[in-house]
Motif scaffolding. Structure first.
Motif, PDB file in Angstrom:
ATOM      1  N   MET A   1      25.801  41.403  37.179  1.00 16.71           N
ATOM      2  CA  MET A   1      26.665  41.904  38.218  1.00 16.71           C
ATOM      3  C   MET A   1      27.751  40.828  38.795  1.00 16.71           C
ATOM      4  N   GLN A   2      27.193  39.756  38.792  1.00 20.89           N
ATOM      5  CA  GLN A   2      28.105  38.565  39.188  1.00 20.89           C
ATOM      6  C   GLN A   2      29.432  38.504  38.311  1.00 20.89           C
ATOM      7  N   LEU A   3      29.253  38.721  37.199  1.00 26.18           N
ATOM      8  CA  LEU A   3      30.385  38.646  36.012  1.00 26.18           C
ATOM      9  C   LEU A   3      31.360  39.891  36.571  1.00 26.18           C
ATOM     10  N   ARG A   4      30.681  40.979  36.774  1.00 22.37           N
ATOM     11  CA  ARG A   4      31.542  42.058  37.128  1.00 22.37           C
ATOM     12  C   ARG A   4      32.314  41.981  38.392  1.00 22.37           C
ATOM     13  N   LEU A   5      31.564  41.463  39.531  1.00 24.80           N
ATOM     14  CA  LEU A   5      32.311  41.148  40.872  1.00 24.80           C
ATOM     15  C   LEU A   5      33.306  40.092  40.522  1.00 24.80           C
ATOM     16  N   ARG A   6      33.001  39.108  39.745  1.00 24.36           N
ATOM     17  CA  ARG A   6      34.102  37.946  39.560  1.00 24.36           C
ATOM     18  C   ARG A   6      35.281  38.745  38.938  1.00 24.36           C
ATOM     19  N   SER A   7      35.054  39.369  37.870  1.00 20.75           N
ATOM     20  CA  SER A   7      36.209  40.411  37.510  1.00 20.75           C
ATOM     21  C   SER A   7      36.903  40.962  38.323  1.00 20.75           C
ATOM     22  N   ILE A   8      36.432  41.948  39.105  1.00 17.83           N
ATOM     23  CA  ILE A   8      36.810  42.576  40.113  1.00 17.83           C
ATOM     24  C   ILE A   8      37.852  41.889  41.233  1.00 17.83           C
ATOM     25  N   LEU A   9      37.079  40.922  41.713  1.00 19.79           N
ATOM     26  CA  LEU A   9      37.802  39.963  42.662  1.00 19.79           C
ATOM     27  C   LEU A   9      38.943  39.222  42.196  1.00 19.79           C
ATOM     28  N   THR A  10      38.752  38.904  40.657  1.00 22.84           N
ATOM     29  CA  THR A  10      40.116  38.104  40.087  1.00 22.84           C
ATOM     30  C   THR A  10      41.224  39.251  40.138  1.00 22.84           C
ATOM     31  N   ALA A  11      40.879  40.416  39.729  1.00 29.45           N
ATOM     32  CA  ALA A  11      41.782  41.497  39.539  1.00 29.45           C
ATOM     33  C   ALA A  11      42.571  41.773  41.120  1.00 29.45           C
ATOM     34  N   LEU A  12      41.880  41.455  42.037  1.00 28.87           N
ATOM     35  CA  LEU A  12      42.347  41.741  43.324  1.00 28.87           C
ATOM     36  C   LEU A  12      43.195  40.461  43.817  1.00 28.87           C
ATOM     37  N   GLY A  13      43.155  39.308  43.046  1.00 26.19           N
ATOM     38  CA  GLY A  13      44.048  38.099  43.248  1.00 26.19           C
ATOM     39  C   GLY A  13      43.512  36.974  43.776  1.00 26.19           C
ATOM     40  N   TYR A  14      42.030  37.051  43.805  1.00 22.63           N
ATOM     41  CA  TYR A  14      41.132  35.848  44.172  1.00 22.63           C
ATOM     42  C   TYR A  14      40.974  34.751  42.868  1.00 22.63           C
ATOM     43  N   THR A  15      41.048  33.534  43.370  1.00 28.47           N
ATOM     44  CA  THR A  15      40.870  32.500  42.447  1.00 28.47           C
ATOM     45  C   THR A  15      39.380  32.170  42.379  1.00 28.47           C
TER      46      THR A  15
END
Length: 210
Positions: A1-15
């Motif tokens: 789930m952490q990998l998925r959230l990282r991907s989602i947050l990265t897509a939202l513009g977070y580094t």
């Protein structure tokens, strides 16, 4: 789930530098002790405790902090407890990435995103507790919630809680291993969970298992 959230947050513009992840309540408290955060995404089921306790402590420390629960837990008691503890919103993990992303954005903008399934459960709960037209309850006070599990399923779940395998349970109860597996699948379905750990957590949280 952490990998998925990282991907989602990265897509939202977070580094990556703007993101921090923890796999337990202890790790979360260690991270929070080092720096403030703009938002917390929390699962209810954590290996070292109840995520609701973490929500409660975060909310007590900073009532303005957006806290979004993203979890597989979907029973009224868990949902209501999380929201009462201070969660800003509640989403189920089986929503797609776009829906989770929208929910994160909504929470950051001051919204209170609630999964449609969760919202339906809350409305059902409110309907059940709503007073009648004369300002009185529609019926006698509700008793304790009845168990969704059959006596046999409760018995098997009790043996699961003792760490027994399906084979061991089948030998104790003189059932076939296939029958035990079928009962356990029914338990998962009735408690809306996907693992033995989640089933035990849910059953204990709901008062179905001591």
């Amino acid at each position: 789930m952490q990998l998925r959230l990282r991907s989602i947050l990265t897509a939202l513009g977070y580094t990556d530098e703007a993101l921090s992840f923890s796999g337990s309540i202890a790790e979360a408290h260690a991270l929070l002790a080092d720096q403030p955060f703009a938002m917390a995404l929390i699962d209810v089921g954590l290996p070292d405790g109840n995520g609701i306790d973490l929500i409660r402590s975060l909310h007590a420390a900073d009532p303005a902090l957006p806290i979004l629960v993203i979890s597989t837990w979907s029973t009224e008691q868990i949902i209501v407890s999380a929201l009462q503890a201070g969660a800003t919103g509640y989403m189920l993990k089986d929503r797609d990435d776009m829906e989770i992303g929208f929910s994160i954005r909504s929470a950051l903008r001051g919204g209170a995103p609630i999964d449609p399934f969760v919202a339906k459960r809350i409305l059902q709960l409110m309907d059940a507790e709503a007073p009648g037209p004369a300002g009185q309850n529609n019926g006698p006070p509700p008793g304790p919630p009845s168990s969704p599990l059959s006596p046999r399923e409760t018995e098997i779940l009790g043996l699961v809680s003792k760490g027994l395998t399906n084979l061991e349970i089948s030998e104790i109860l003189s059932l076939s291993r296939l029958t035990v597996e079928c009962h356990i699948k029914n338990i998962y379905k009735k408690l809306a969970v996907k693992s033995r750990t989640e089933a035990l957590f849910e059953a204990r949280a709901s008062g179905l298992l001591q």
